[in-house]
Design an enzyme around this catalytic site. Structure first.
Site, PDB file in Angstrom:
ATOM      1  N   GLY A   4      -0.832   0.246   9.169  1.00  0.00           N
ATOM      2  CA  GLY A   4      -0.414  -0.749   8.192  1.00  0.00           C
ATOM      3  C   GLY A   4       0.922  -0.371   7.594  1.00  0.00           C
ATOM      4  O   GLY A   4       1.329   0.804   7.630  1.00  0.00           O
ATOM      5  N   CYS A  24       0.356   8.713   4.670  1.00  0.00           N
ATOM      6  CA  CYS A  24       1.265   7.581   4.454  1.00  0.00           C
ATOM      7  C   CYS A  24       2.615   7.909   5.072  1.00  0.00           C
ATOM      8  O   CYS A  24       3.101   9.036   4.920  1.00  0.00           O
ATOM      9  CB  CYS A  24       1.408   7.354   2.950  1.00  0.00           C
ATOM     10  SG  CYS A  24       2.413   5.938   2.519  1.00  0.00           S
ATOM     11  N   LEU A  25       3.213   6.930   5.734  1.00  0.00           N
ATOM     12  CA  LEU A  25       4.550   7.157   6.304  1.00  0.00           C
ATOM     13  C   LEU A  25       5.539   7.528   5.205  1.00  0.00           C
ATOM     14  O   LEU A  25       6.515   8.221   5.467  1.00  0.00           O
ATOM     15  CB  LEU A  25       5.063   5.897   7.010  1.00  0.00           C
ATOM     16  CG  LEU A  25       4.354   5.437   8.275  1.00  0.00           C
ATOM     17  CD1 LEU A  25       5.126   4.275   8.896  1.00  0.00           C
ATOM     18  CD2 LEU A  25       4.192   6.564   9.273  1.00  0.00           C
ATOM     19  N   GLN A  74       7.789  -0.300   1.517  1.00  0.00           N
ATOM     20  CA  GLN A  74       8.015   0.961   2.241  1.00  0.00           C
ATOM     21  C   GLN A  74       9.311   0.934   3.045  1.00  0.00           C
ATOM     22  O   GLN A  74       9.823   1.985   3.426  1.00  0.00           O
ATOM     23  CB  GLN A  74       6.840   1.262   3.196  1.00  0.00           C
ATOM     24  CG  GLN A  74       5.559   1.657   2.484  1.00  0.00           C
ATOM     25  CD  GLN A  74       4.459   1.963   3.469  1.00  0.00           C
ATOM     26  OE1 GLN A  74       3.780   1.070   3.948  1.00  0.00           O
ATOM     27  NE2 GLN A  74       4.282   3.246   3.791  1.00  0.00           N
ATOM     28  N   HIS A 115       0.814  -0.368  -2.420  1.00  0.00           N
ATOM     29  CA  HIS A 115       2.279  -0.250  -2.337  1.00  0.00           C
ATOM     30  C   HIS A 115       2.977  -1.400  -3.076  1.00  0.00           C
ATOM     31  O   HIS A 115       4.052  -1.232  -3.642  1.00  0.00           O
ATOM     32  CB  HIS A 115       2.736  -0.259  -0.875  1.00  0.00           C
ATOM     33  CG  HIS A 115       2.581   1.056  -0.172  1.00  0.00           C
ATOM     34  ND1 HIS A 115       3.245   2.190  -0.562  1.00  0.00           N
ATOM     35  CD2 HIS A 115       1.844   1.405   0.914  1.00  0.00           C
ATOM     36  CE1 HIS A 115       2.929   3.196   0.264  1.00  0.00           C
ATOM     37  NE2 HIS A 115       2.072   2.742   1.159  1.00  0.00           N
ATOM     38  N   HIS A 135      -4.855   0.339   0.744  1.00  0.00           N
ATOM     39  CA  HIS A 135      -3.720   1.268   0.754  1.00  0.00           C
ATOM     40  C   HIS A 135      -2.404   0.486   0.728  1.00  0.00           C
ATOM     41  O   HIS A 135      -1.495   0.784  -0.057  1.00  0.00           O
ATOM     42  CB  HIS A 135      -3.809   2.160   2.007  1.00  0.00           C
ATOM     43  CG  HIS A 135      -2.682   3.126   2.173  1.00  0.00           C
ATOM     44  ND1 HIS A 135      -2.840   4.493   2.106  1.00  0.00           N
ATOM     45  CD2 HIS A 135      -1.354   2.934   2.428  1.00  0.00           C
ATOM     46  CE1 HIS A 135      -1.679   5.090   2.282  1.00  0.00           C
ATOM     47  NE2 HIS A 135      -0.757   4.163   2.488  1.00  0.00           N
ATOM     48  N   GLU A 136      -2.318  -0.556   1.565  1.00  0.00           N
ATOM     49  CA  GLU A 136      -1.062  -1.326   1.637  1.00  0.00           C
ATOM     50  C   GLU A 136      -0.851  -2.154   0.372  1.00  0.00           C
ATOM     51  O   GLU A 136       0.273  -2.269  -0.121  1.00  0.00           O
ATOM     52  CB  GLU A 136      -1.057  -2.231   2.868  1.00  0.00           C
ATOM     53  CG  GLU A 136      -1.172  -1.503   4.213  1.00  0.00           C
ATOM     54  CD  GLU A 136      -0.241  -0.309   4.355  1.00  0.00           C
ATOM     55  OE1 GLU A 136       0.855  -0.314   3.752  1.00  0.00           O
ATOM     56  OE2 GLU A 136      -0.616   0.651   5.053  1.00  0.00           O
TER      57      GLU A 136
END
Lengths: 165, 173
Positions: free
Chosen positions: A47, A96-97, A52, A142, A138-139
Protein backbone atom coordinates in the site's frame (compact mmCIF):
# COMPACT_ATOMS: atom_id res chain seq x y z
CA UNK A 1 3.61 6.22 -15.10
CA UNK A 2 6.53 7.25 -12.97
CA UNK A 3 8.11 5.87 -9.85
CA UNK A 4 8.03 8.79 -7.42
CA UNK A 5 10.48 9.59 -4.67
CA UNK A 6 9.27 8.36 -1.27
CA UNK A 7 9.61 10.75 1.67
CA UNK A 8 11.38 9.37 4.72
CA UNK A 9 10.76 10.35 8.31
CA UNK A 10 12.04 12.70 9.88
CA UNK A 11 10.72 14.71 6.92
CA UNK A 12 8.17 16.81 8.82
CA UNK A 13 5.76 16.75 5.89
CA UNK A 14 4.86 13.14 6.76
CA UNK A 15 3.26 14.46 9.96
CA UNK A 16 0.84 16.84 8.25
CA UNK A 17 -2.84 16.26 7.61
CA UNK A 18 -3.71 15.89 3.93
CA UNK A 19 -6.54 17.73 2.19
CA UNK A 20 -9.64 16.16 0.61
CA UNK A 21 -9.64 15.64 -3.16
CA UNK A 22 -12.12 17.87 -4.96
CA UNK A 23 -11.10 17.48 -8.62
CA UNK A 24 -11.60 14.10 -10.27
CA UNK A 25 -9.72 14.74 -13.50
CA UNK A 26 -6.65 13.66 -15.43
CA UNK A 27 -4.26 14.86 -12.73
CA UNK A 28 -5.81 12.46 -10.22
CA UNK A 29 -5.61 9.55 -12.64
CA UNK A 30 -1.96 10.33 -13.32
CA UNK A 31 -1.18 10.46 -9.60
CA UNK A 32 -2.98 7.15 -9.01
CA UNK A 33 -0.95 5.54 -11.79
CA UNK A 34 2.28 6.94 -10.35
CA UNK A 35 1.35 5.76 -6.85
CA UNK A 36 0.77 2.28 -8.19
CA UNK A 37 4.06 2.27 -10.12
CA UNK A 38 5.87 3.43 -6.99
CA UNK A 39 4.22 0.80 -4.76
CA UNK A 40 5.07 -1.95 -7.25
CA UNK A 41 8.69 -0.78 -7.44
CA UNK A 42 9.16 -1.96 -3.85
CA UNK A 43 8.85 -5.75 -3.50
CA UNK A 44 6.49 -6.71 -0.68
CA UNK A 45 4.91 -3.28 -0.45
CA UNK A 46 1.12 -3.61 -0.18
CA UNK A 47 0.00 0.00 0.00
CA UNK A 48 1.00 3.58 -0.49
CA UNK A 49 -0.54 6.90 0.49
CA UNK A 50 -0.16 10.10 -1.50
CA UNK A 51 1.59 12.03 1.29
CA UNK A 52 4.37 9.42 1.22
CA UNK A 53 5.31 10.79 -2.20
CA UNK A 54 4.87 14.41 -1.20
CA UNK A 55 1.29 14.86 -2.45
CA UNK A 56 -0.80 15.94 0.51
CA UNK A 57 -4.19 14.76 -0.69
CA UNK A 58 -6.46 12.13 0.82
CA UNK A 59 -5.54 9.35 -1.57
CA UNK A 60 -4.20 5.85 -0.92
CA UNK A 61 -3.89 2.62 -2.81
CA UNK A 62 -3.81 -0.86 -1.28
CA UNK A 63 -3.26 -4.22 -2.91
CA UNK A 64 -2.65 -7.27 -0.71
CA UNK A 65 -3.70 -9.76 -3.40
CA UNK A 66 -0.13 -11.04 -3.79
CA UNK A 67 0.00 -12.30 -0.19
CA UNK A 68 -0.80 -16.00 0.13
CA UNK A 69 -4.01 -16.94 1.92
CA UNK A 70 -5.21 -13.40 2.53
CA UNK A 71 -8.82 -12.27 2.00
CA UNK A 72 -8.88 -9.15 -0.13
CA UNK A 73 -10.82 -6.82 -2.40
CA UNK A 74 -8.17 -6.75 -5.12
CA UNK A 75 -6.59 -3.44 -5.97
CA UNK A 76 -8.17 -0.71 -3.85
CA UNK A 77 -8.16 2.90 -4.97
CA UNK A 78 -9.17 5.00 -1.97
CA UNK A 79 -9.92 8.67 -2.52
CA UNK A 80 -11.30 10.61 0.46
CA UNK A 81 -11.68 7.36 2.42
CA UNK A 82 -13.74 7.21 5.61
CA UNK A 83 -13.94 4.33 8.04
CA UNK A 84 -17.62 3.67 8.74
CA UNK A 85 -17.20 0.82 11.23
CA UNK A 86 -14.35 -0.91 12.94
CA UNK A 87 -14.17 -3.86 15.26
CA UNK A 88 -11.88 -6.34 16.93
CA UNK A 89 -8.29 -5.72 17.80
CA UNK A 90 -5.32 -7.56 16.39
CA UNK A 91 -1.62 -6.92 16.92
CA UNK A 92 0.63 -7.40 13.93
CA UNK A 93 4.01 -6.32 12.71
CA UNK A 94 4.34 -3.37 10.38
CA UNK A 95 7.00 -1.55 8.50
CA UNK A 96 6.79 1.43 6.17
CA UNK A 97 8.61 2.68 3.08
CA UNK A 98 8.78 6.04 4.86
CA UNK A 99 10.51 4.50 7.92
CA UNK A 100 13.40 2.38 6.60
CA UNK A 101 15.11 -0.30 8.71
CA UNK A 102 12.50 -0.59 11.44
CA UNK A 103 9.44 -2.73 12.04
CA UNK A 104 7.24 -2.91 15.10
CA UNK A 105 4.04 -4.26 16.55
CA UNK A 106 0.88 -2.26 16.07
CA UNK A 107 -2.68 -2.88 17.29
CA UNK A 108 -5.30 -2.40 14.57
CA UNK A 109 -8.97 -3.17 14.15
CA UNK A 110 -9.43 -6.69 12.83
CA UNK A 111 -12.24 -5.69 10.50
CA UNK A 112 -13.37 -2.39 9.06
CA UNK A 113 -16.02 -1.12 6.73
CA UNK A 114 -15.05 1.91 4.69
CA UNK A 115 -16.41 4.24 2.09
CA UNK A 116 -14.18 5.91 -0.46
CA UNK A 117 -14.40 7.57 -3.82
CA UNK A 118 -12.79 6.06 -6.89
CA UNK A 119 -10.81 7.72 -9.68
CA UNK A 120 -13.97 9.21 -11.17
CA UNK A 121 -15.48 10.40 -7.89
CA UNK A 122 -18.02 7.61 -7.52
CA UNK A 123 -18.63 6.32 -3.99
CA UNK A 124 -17.88 2.72 -3.08
CA UNK A 125 -17.99 0.69 0.10
CA UNK A 126 -15.60 -2.06 1.09
CA UNK A 127 -15.41 -4.56 3.93
CA UNK A 128 -11.85 -5.44 4.84
CA UNK A 129 -10.55 -8.02 7.32
CA UNK A 130 -7.25 -9.04 8.83
CA UNK A 131 -4.21 -8.24 6.73
CA UNK A 132 -6.08 -6.06 4.24
CA UNK A 133 -7.81 -4.17 7.07
CA UNK A 134 -4.39 -3.55 8.61
CA UNK A 135 -2.98 -2.28 5.31
CA UNK A 136 -5.92 0.10 4.83
CA UNK A 137 -5.62 1.48 8.37
CA UNK A 138 -1.87 1.94 7.94
CA UNK A 139 -2.39 3.95 4.74
CA UNK A 140 -5.31 5.97 6.10
CA UNK A 141 -3.13 7.00 9.04
CA UNK A 142 -0.72 8.63 6.59
CA UNK A 143 -3.56 10.92 5.45
CA UNK A 144 -3.79 12.21 9.03
CA UNK A 145 -0.05 12.59 9.49
CA UNK A 146 0.29 9.44 11.57
CA UNK A 147 2.99 6.81 11.20
CA UNK A 148 2.97 3.28 12.61
CA UNK A 149 5.57 4.63 15.04
CA UNK A 150 2.69 6.57 16.63
CA UNK A 151 0.92 3.29 17.43
CA UNK A 152 3.63 0.90 18.59
CA UNK A 153 2.79 -1.59 21.30
CA UNK A 154 5.25 -3.75 23.20
CA UNK A 155 5.72 -7.49 22.83
CA UNK A 156 4.49 -7.81 26.36
CA UNK A 157 1.10 -6.39 25.39
CA UNK A 158 0.97 -8.87 22.60
CA UNK A 159 1.73 -11.82 24.79
CA UNK A 160 -0.87 -10.90 27.40
CA UNK A 161 -3.51 -10.60 24.72
CA UNK A 162 -2.66 -13.95 23.29
CA UNK A 163 -2.59 -15.78 26.58
CA UNK A 164 -5.65 -14.38 28.27
CA UNK A 165 -7.97 -13.60 25.38
CA UNK B 1 38.66 7.73 15.05
CA UNK B 2 35.14 7.01 16.25
CA UNK B 3 34.46 3.41 17.09
CA UNK B 4 31.66 1.36 18.57
CA UNK B 5 31.66 -0.23 22.00
CA UNK B 6 29.15 -2.39 23.80
CA UNK B 7 28.65 -1.06 27.31
CA UNK B 8 27.04 -3.40 29.85
CA UNK B 9 25.92 -2.00 33.18
CA UNK B 10 24.54 -4.00 36.10
CA UNK B 11 23.53 -2.85 39.56
CA UNK B 12 20.79 -2.54 42.12
CA UNK B 13 17.84 -0.84 40.46
CA UNK B 14 16.88 2.68 41.47
CA UNK B 15 15.37 5.64 39.63
CA UNK B 16 17.73 7.78 37.55
CA UNK B 17 20.37 5.30 36.41
CA UNK B 18 19.64 5.65 32.69
CA UNK B 19 19.51 9.43 32.97
CA UNK B 20 22.81 9.59 34.89
CA UNK B 21 24.57 7.15 32.62
CA UNK B 22 23.49 8.71 29.34
CA UNK B 23 24.20 12.22 30.64
CA UNK B 24 27.78 11.19 31.48
CA UNK B 25 28.19 9.63 28.03
CA UNK B 26 26.67 12.63 26.28
CA UNK B 27 28.92 15.07 28.14
CA UNK B 28 31.89 12.88 27.26
CA UNK B 29 31.18 13.20 23.54
CA UNK B 30 29.66 9.76 23.01
CA UNK B 31 26.85 8.90 20.64
CA UNK B 32 24.37 6.13 21.53
CA UNK B 33 23.15 3.42 19.19
CA UNK B 34 20.77 0.59 19.94
CA UNK B 35 20.10 -0.25 23.58
CA UNK B 36 18.18 -2.73 25.65
CA UNK B 37 17.42 -2.15 29.32
CA UNK B 38 15.68 -4.62 31.56
CA UNK B 39 14.94 -4.92 35.24
CA UNK B 40 15.82 -8.49 36.06
CA UNK B 41 15.14 -9.74 39.56
CA UNK B 42 15.30 -6.21 40.94
CA UNK B 43 18.62 -5.57 39.21
CA UNK B 44 19.13 -2.81 36.74
CA UNK B 45 20.71 -4.13 33.53
CA UNK B 46 21.43 -2.37 30.28
CA UNK B 47 23.42 -3.10 27.16
CA UNK B 48 24.00 -0.18 24.89
CA UNK B 49 25.98 0.57 21.79
CA UNK B 50 28.21 3.58 22.36
CA UNK B 51 30.20 5.33 19.64
CA UNK B 52 33.08 7.52 20.70
CA UNK B 53 36.49 8.72 19.59
CA UNK B 54 38.26 7.18 22.59
CA UNK B 55 39.89 4.04 23.90
CA UNK B 56 37.90 1.59 26.00
CA UNK B 57 39.58 2.69 29.24
CA UNK B 58 38.76 6.34 28.52
CA UNK B 59 35.13 5.37 27.98
CA UNK B 60 35.18 3.50 31.29
CA UNK B 61 36.58 6.60 33.00
CA UNK B 62 33.63 8.68 31.75
CA UNK B 63 31.25 6.41 33.62
CA UNK B 64 33.42 5.80 36.69
CA UNK B 65 32.08 8.59 38.94
CA UNK B 66 28.48 7.52 38.40
CA UNK B 67 29.39 3.85 38.77
CA UNK B 68 31.01 4.61 42.14
CA UNK B 69 28.10 6.74 43.30
CA UNK B 70 25.42 4.17 42.41
CA UNK B 71 27.50 1.02 42.94
CA UNK B 72 27.14 -0.03 39.30
CA UNK B 73 29.34 -2.58 37.57
CA UNK B 74 30.34 -1.40 34.11
CA UNK B 75 31.83 -3.53 31.37
CA UNK B 76 33.10 -2.21 28.02
CA UNK B 77 33.83 -4.25 24.88
CA UNK B 78 35.05 -2.95 21.53
CA UNK B 79 32.64 -4.36 18.92
CA UNK B 80 32.61 -4.92 15.19
CA UNK B 81 28.91 -4.21 14.88
CA UNK B 82 27.25 -1.22 13.38
CA UNK B 83 23.79 0.25 12.97
CA UNK B 84 21.23 -0.68 10.32
CA UNK B 85 21.84 -4.40 10.67
CA UNK B 86 18.27 -5.35 11.63
CA UNK B 87 17.00 -8.75 10.61
CA UNK B 88 13.28 -9.31 10.19
CA UNK B 89 11.72 -12.09 12.27
CA UNK B 90 9.23 -14.36 10.56
CA UNK B 91 7.91 -16.11 13.65
CA UNK B 92 6.99 -15.33 17.26
CA UNK B 93 7.13 -18.06 19.86
CA UNK B 94 5.30 -17.70 23.16
CA UNK B 95 6.16 -20.26 25.82
CA UNK B 96 4.82 -20.80 29.32
CA UNK B 97 4.55 -23.49 31.91
CA UNK B 98 5.16 -24.45 35.52
CA UNK B 99 8.70 -23.29 36.23
CA UNK B 100 11.37 -25.96 36.39
CA UNK B 101 15.02 -26.17 35.37
CA UNK B 102 15.63 -26.81 31.68
CA UNK B 103 12.69 -25.12 29.95
CA UNK B 104 14.78 -22.62 28.03
CA UNK B 105 17.42 -25.18 27.14
CA UNK B 106 14.89 -27.71 25.89
CA UNK B 107 12.79 -25.24 23.93
CA UNK B 108 15.69 -23.41 22.33
CA UNK B 109 17.57 -26.61 21.53
CA UNK B 110 14.52 -27.95 19.71
CA UNK B 111 14.09 -24.66 17.88
CA UNK B 112 17.76 -24.32 16.94
CA UNK B 113 17.74 -27.86 15.58
CA UNK B 114 14.75 -26.91 13.42
CA UNK B 115 16.51 -23.91 11.91
CA UNK B 116 15.48 -21.03 14.16
CA UNK B 117 17.76 -18.03 14.61
CA UNK B 118 16.66 -16.18 17.78
CA UNK B 119 16.60 -12.42 17.22
CA UNK B 120 14.95 -11.39 20.47
CA UNK B 121 14.22 -13.24 23.70
CA UNK B 122 12.55 -12.09 26.86
CA UNK B 123 11.53 -14.21 29.82
CA UNK B 124 9.98 -13.81 33.23
CA UNK B 125 9.23 -15.89 36.26
CA UNK B 126 5.74 -15.08 37.51
CA UNK B 127 3.05 -16.82 39.53
CA UNK B 128 3.69 -17.33 43.23
CA UNK B 129 6.80 -18.35 45.15
CA UNK B 130 5.17 -21.69 45.85
CA UNK B 131 4.07 -22.26 42.27
CA UNK B 132 6.20 -20.19 39.92
CA UNK B 133 5.46 -20.10 36.20
CA UNK B 134 7.98 -19.44 33.49
CA UNK B 135 6.96 -17.17 30.61
CA UNK B 136 9.11 -16.53 27.55
CA UNK B 137 8.66 -14.79 24.23
CA UNK B 138 11.01 -15.22 21.30
CA UNK B 139 11.09 -13.46 17.96
CA UNK B 140 13.14 -15.30 15.41
CA UNK B 141 13.81 -16.20 11.85
CA UNK B 142 12.81 -19.75 10.92
CA UNK B 143 15.13 -20.62 8.07
CA UNK B 144 13.14 -23.68 7.01
CA UNK B 145 9.68 -22.34 7.76
CA UNK B 146 7.33 -22.42 10.73
CA UNK B 147 5.99 -25.91 9.98
CA UNK B 148 9.37 -27.46 10.75
CA UNK B 149 9.40 -25.70 14.14
CA UNK B 150 5.93 -27.03 14.98
CA UNK B 151 7.09 -30.59 14.42
CA UNK B 152 10.21 -30.08 16.52
CA UNK B 153 8.17 -28.75 19.45
CA UNK B 154 5.89 -31.77 19.80
CA UNK B 155 8.04 -33.44 22.50
CA UNK B 156 8.23 -30.15 24.43
CA UNK B 157 4.45 -29.85 24.45
CA UNK B 158 4.16 -33.45 25.55
CA UNK B 159 6.24 -32.45 28.59
CA UNK B 160 3.57 -29.96 29.71
CA UNK B 161 5.03 -26.75 28.32
CA UNK B 162 2.63 -24.54 26.39
CA UNK B 163 4.16 -23.27 23.15
CA UNK B 164 2.42 -21.08 20.62
CA UNK B 165 3.96 -20.25 17.26
CA UNK B 166 2.63 -17.28 15.33
CA UNK B 167 3.99 -16.55 11.87
CA UNK B 168 4.97 -12.92 11.46
CA UNK B 169 3.99 -11.51 8.09
CA UNK B 170 5.30 -7.97 8.31
CA UNK B 171 3.11 -5.52 6.46
CA UNK B 172 4.99 -2.88 4.48
CA UNK B 173 2.95 0.13 3.46
Amino acid sequence: MAVLEVLHYPDARLKQVSAPVTEFAADLRRLLADLEATMRAYPGCVGLAAPQVGRFQRIAIVDVSSRPGVRHNGRLVLVNPQVLERGGEVVGREGCLSVPDYTGNVARAGHIRLRAQDATGGYREYGCVDYEARAVQHELDHLDGLLFLDRLVSRRDLFRRKVYK
Amino acid sequence: MKRWYMVTVVGKDRPGIVAGLTEALYRGGANLGEASMARLGGNFTIMLMVQIDAEANELERLMAPLARELALRVHVDAIEGRLHEHLEPNVRIAVYGADRPGIVAQVTEALAGAGLNILDLESDVAGTEAEPIYIMTIDGYARDGVGVLEAALAPIRAGGIEVRLTPIDTLVG
